[in-house]
Structure formats: structure tokens, C-alpha cells
Design an enzyme around this catalytic site. Structure first.
Site: not given
Ligand code: SF4
Length: 114
Positions: A76, A85, A55, A57, A74
Site C-alpha cells: 500500500c 504496514c 490489504c 486488515c 499491497c
């Protein structure tokens, strides 16, 4: 706009995955396609570097370790278990930022990456 940029294979793979996964889970892309584009780019870059679409972010002290842990690969665990998400790649229909789209043209997406 005609797009002459060379599209990395990993980007195309994550793009295809994202469309298929949105359809499978009944989720939608963000109204702001630049969000979708940047997240897919981040996933594909992690796939290239670490071998898995970690991920993009989140902050990690050690990305290689996180990949082995697999929780944030991902899709996740929060996404698989609760359709959460936090990157806003996959949004539930009722989310105020959700578009009506589970498909985006690749050119459209690439145009959003500067
Ligand atoms: Fe993928 Fe989960 Fe990150 Fe969303 S929050 S992009 S599902 S890893």
C-alpha cells in the site's frame, strides 16, 4: 508436522512476494508467524476474488472500488512511502514485534493457518 494441504497458487505467489519485499525494504516478519500467515492468506484471497492483493486488515464498503483506487493494494501507499504496514506483515527492525526473519518456510507458514 507433515503438510498434505494443497497450497493455492495465489498463496504461494503472495508468500514469495512477501519474502522478496521484506528483503528489498529491509523489513522483517512478525515474531508471531500466525500473524504473517493470516495476512498472506488474506492478501491471496483478495487476489483470487478481486484480482489484486487488497490489504486484508481494513474495512471497505466496496472492495472492488478500493482495488481500482489502488491505494490499499499491497504494498500500500503508507508502506511504499513510509514503511508503515499496519497489518504487521512488514516490520521495521526496531519494532518490538519484529523477528530477525525475512524468510519463512512455506510449511511453517501453512501450519499456522488453521
Ligand atoms: Fe500490505 Fe499495506 Fe496491508 Fe501491510 S498494510 S499488508 S503493506 S497493504
Amino acid at each position: 508436522m507433515n503438510n498434505q494441504k494443497k497450497i493455492p497458487k495465489s498463496f504461494e505467489a503472495m508468500y514469495k512476494f512477501s519474502e522478496a519485499y521484506a528483503k528489498r525494504t529491509g523489513t522483517y516478519f512478525c515474531l508471531d508467524f500466525s500473524v504473517t500467515a493470516v495476512v498472506i492468506e488474506g492478501l491471496s484471497s483478495h487476489k483470487d476474488i478481486y484480482g489484486s492483493p487488497l490489504c486484508p486488515c481494513r474495512h471497505y464498503d466496496d472492495k472492488s472500488k478500493e482495488v481500482l483506487n489502488s491505494y490499499w493494494n499491497c504494498p500500500c501507499v503508507p508502506m511504499r512511502e513510509r514503511k508503515e504496514c499496519h497489518c504487521m506483515l512488514f516490520l521495521k527492525e526496531e519494532n518490538e514485534f519484529a523477528s530477525k526473519y525475512q524468510q519463512i518456510s512455506l510449511d511453517n507458514l501453512i501450519d499456522h493457518i488453521k
